[in-house]
Design an enzyme around this catalytic site. Structure first.
Site, PDB file in Angstrom:
ATOM      1  N   LYS A  82       0.862  -1.190   0.000  1.00  0.00           N
ATOM      2  CA  LYS A  82       0.000   0.000   0.000  1.00  0.00           C
ATOM      3  C   LYS A  82       0.893   1.234   0.000  1.00  0.00           C
ATOM      4  O   LYS A  82       1.940   1.246   0.663  1.00  0.00           O
ATOM      5  CB  LYS A  82      -0.902  -0.043   1.243  1.00  0.00           C
ATOM      6  CG  LYS A  82      -1.963   1.058   1.317  1.00  0.00           C
ATOM      7  CD  LYS A  82      -2.899   0.806   2.496  1.00  0.00           C
ATOM      8  CE  LYS A  82      -3.969   1.879   2.648  1.00  0.00           C
ATOM      9  NZ  LYS A  82      -4.915   1.570   3.751  1.00  0.00           N
ATOM     10  N   SER A 157      -9.829   1.622   2.663  1.00  0.00           N
ATOM     11  CA  SER A 157      -8.921   2.404   1.855  1.00  0.00           C
ATOM     12  C   SER A 157      -7.869   1.563   1.124  1.00  0.00           C
ATOM     13  O   SER A 157      -7.272   2.044   0.166  1.00  0.00           O
ATOM     14  CB  SER A 157      -8.201   3.440   2.720  1.00  0.00           C
ATOM     15  OG  SER A 157      -7.416   2.805   3.714  1.00  0.00           O
ATOM     16  N   SER A 181     -10.089  -0.852   6.863  1.00  0.00           N
ATOM     17  CA  SER A 181      -9.490  -0.675   5.531  1.00  0.00           C
ATOM     18  C   SER A 181      -8.763  -1.869   4.940  1.00  0.00           C
ATOM     19  O   SER A 181      -8.396  -1.819   3.776  1.00  0.00           O
ATOM     20  CB  SER A 181      -8.532   0.508   5.555  1.00  0.00           C
ATOM     21  OG  SER A 181      -9.259   1.680   5.357  1.00  0.00           O
TER      22      SER A 181
HETATM   23  N1  GLN Z   1     -13.267   3.738   6.015  1.00  0.00           N
HETATM   24  C1  GLN Z   1     -12.757   4.146   7.299  1.00  0.00           C
HETATM   25  C2  GLN Z   1     -12.448   5.613   7.269  1.00  0.00           C
HETATM   26  O1  GLN Z   1     -12.740   6.225   6.319  1.00  0.00           O
HETATM   27  C3  GLN Z   1     -11.580   3.308   7.681  1.00  0.00           C
HETATM   28  C4  GLN Z   1     -10.335   3.738   7.031  1.00  0.00           C
HETATM   29  C5  GLN Z   1      -9.167   2.902   7.438  1.00  0.00           C
HETATM   30  O2  GLN Z   1      -9.295   1.868   8.084  1.00  0.00           O
HETATM   31  N2  GLN Z   1      -8.005   3.403   7.086  1.00  0.00           N
HETATM   32  O3  GLN Z   1     -11.932   6.158   8.173  1.00  0.00           O
END
Ligand code: GLN
Length: 497
Positions: A82, A157, A181
């Site tokens: 990532k 994400s 995410s």
């Molecule tokens: N979708 C969640 C957010 O927008 C989790 C994001 C994540 O785990 N990095 O914060």
């Protein structure tokens, strides 16, 4: 040309050790495949061809000199990272204009450990900007497409990490999970995604979102592959003060089955408004399968879990506000030219360097931490966190792990969810796991009856007992024989040799 990225960890390692094929062949086939396949998926932001081939040659040299033992548990395995993980020789952009030009000056521990274990680093993967989001649509470099249906999001994400594995462009990828995410995109793309307990994998060198919640973990097509990767990247690292020396072999219980295991189910999750029928049906089917394998189900209550979303969207932005303060256009980040004073340089650089969702989180965090407001929001959110942690502790006195949905529905279409608060609901079943510091993972259980798209179920384990959920997931996995690679991608797109 064979697409070696469609192989499993063991297959690749054994094949290279037996000299059935070379690490260079593996690397070359993956690079050729990415060049052809990623025009459809856009999982990669950068392909590190020279690094991949260099590492492959090192492994081949070791094998030909009989230094097999030195090669490591990921010897020759094509991986990708990532783009919030620093890797020497690559950019680390966090999918943001702010860091579009930033080149890593050092390597993250998880990246170095994977490469140290013999992995072939293929490149860096797309994500929501600074990991804020559930669809990868907030990437400055354009969204990643779900390989199962390119009109749909891959989740986020870590959308690039999930899509790369689902489209057989990598065998294993690393993602990060602050509120869901790793698990949500794994579920959307039909792959395994493991968010280990907080502290299992070092975050040193990973760009922070909410440091009390962030955790790195692997995405792969099988539980075994994910467990191998977790073995490679976990362990004590004094450069992350929350790192823990778990000394766990995550592969140890893969074949133990679940006979006699007590598994929890949370009625409030199963009755949650918004949980789609086809997803609920898949969780129920998974429960039946686990029962057939000898597990016993116990209802457990998490009375404060309904406050998890509210607490997360206070704690998360507060910590993000603090973490992102370093991108000031002076030491790091995009610098808007031509400003006479520092104030206007900051304002213009941050205003143009960050996208809309990132600005929203920063402004929210700034507001929530301001005098007078702090006591009303941050303090109660911290209290809720303690209550949720306590709920899980009590539940885990009765069960070894918990079965739950990952996300309320399957992958949605691009642009379908434009209201940010509706997007946040994607994480309604995952955030409490981060808040309590537990392990959580998504296991693909086939396609939804209505949508025909991948569905995952979540297994949750007590903190530092990640092997419990991995054991249950490995057993449950044996009940499904569905494909883990999206249609059309298994053979690779690089054409015949
Ligand atoms: N979708 C969640 C957010 O927008 C989790 C994001 C994540 O785990 N990095 O914060």
């Amino acid at each position: 040309m064979t697409n070696f990225a469609a192989y499993g960890v063991r297959e690749i390692r054994d094949g290279i050790a037996a000299k059935d094929f070379s690490a260079r062949e593996v690397a070359a086939s993956c690079l050729a495949n990415i060049a052809a396949a990623d025009t459809e998926v856009h999982a990669f932001l950068e392909v590190s061809e020279a690094l991949a081939l260099g590492q492959a040659d090192k492994i081949d040299a070791a094998i030909s000199e009989g230094r097999l033992a030195e090669c490591g548990i990921l010897a020759g395995v094509p991986v990708a990272f990532k783009d919030n993980m620093n890797q020497l020789g690559t950019h680390t952009t966090c999918s943001s204009r702010m860091l579009a030009e930033y080149r890593s000056s050092y390597g993250a521990t998880c990246v170095e450990k994977a490469i140290g274990a013999g992995a072939i680093p293929l490149g860096k993967l797309n994500m929501d900007e600074f990991a804020f989001g559930s669809s990868t649509e907030t990437s400055y470099f354009g969204a990643t497409r779900n390989p199962w249906d390119t009109g749909r999001v891959p989740g986020g994400s870590s959308g690039g990490s999930a899509a790369a594995v689902a489209s057989a462009q990598a065998c294993v990828t690393l993602g990060s999970d602050t509120g869901g995410s790793i698990r949500q995109p794994a579920s959307f793309c039909g792959v395994v995604g493991v968010k280990p307990s907080y502290g299992v994998v070092s975050r040193y060198g990973v760009v922070g979102f909410a440091s009390s919640l962030d955790q790195v973990g692997p995405l792969a097509r099988t539980v075994e592959d994910a467990a191998f990767a977790l073995n490679a990247i976990s362990g004590l690292d004094l450069r992350d003060c929350m790192s823990k020396d778990t000394q766990t072999d995550f592969t140890a219980r893969l074949a133990e089955g679940v006979s006699g295991m007590r598994v929890g189910i949370v009625p409030a999750f199963m009755e949650a408004p918004g949980l789609d029928g086809e997803v609920k049906a898949k969780v129920e089917e998974a429960a039946e399968n686990l029962e057939k394998l000898g597990a016993t189900f116990v209802e457990v209550d998490l009375p404060h879990a309904q406050a998890a979303m509210s607490a997360y969207y206070v704690l998360g932005p507060c910590e993000a506000f603090s973490n992102l303060a370093r991108f000031d256009s002076v030491r790091y980040g995009y610098c808007d030219p031509g400003h006479a004073d520092l104030g206007s340089q900051y304002e213009a650089s941050r205003g143009k360097g960050f996208g809309m969702e990132t600005c929203r989180r920063i402004m929210l965090g700034s507001y929530l931490l301001s005098a007078g407001v702090y006591d009303t929001y941050y303090y109660p959110a911290a209290q809720v966190r303690t209550l949720i942690t306590h709920d899980y502790r009590q539940a885990f006195e009765k069960v070894a792990c918990i079965l739950a949905p990952v996300t309320p529905r399957t992958a949605f279409r691009f642009g379908e969810i434009s209201d940010p608060t509706l997007m946040y609901l994607s994480d309604m079943f995952t955030v409490s796991v981060n808040i309590a510091g537990n392990g959580g993972m998504s296991l693909p259980v086939g396609l939804g009856a209505d949508s025909g798209l991948p569905v995952g179920v979540q297994l949750i384990s007590p903190q530092f007992k990640d092997e419990n959920m991995i054991q249950a997931a490995a057993a449950l996995e044996s009940c499904y024989d569905h494909v883990r690679i999206a249609p059309g991608f298994a053979e690779g797109k690089a054409g015949a040799r």
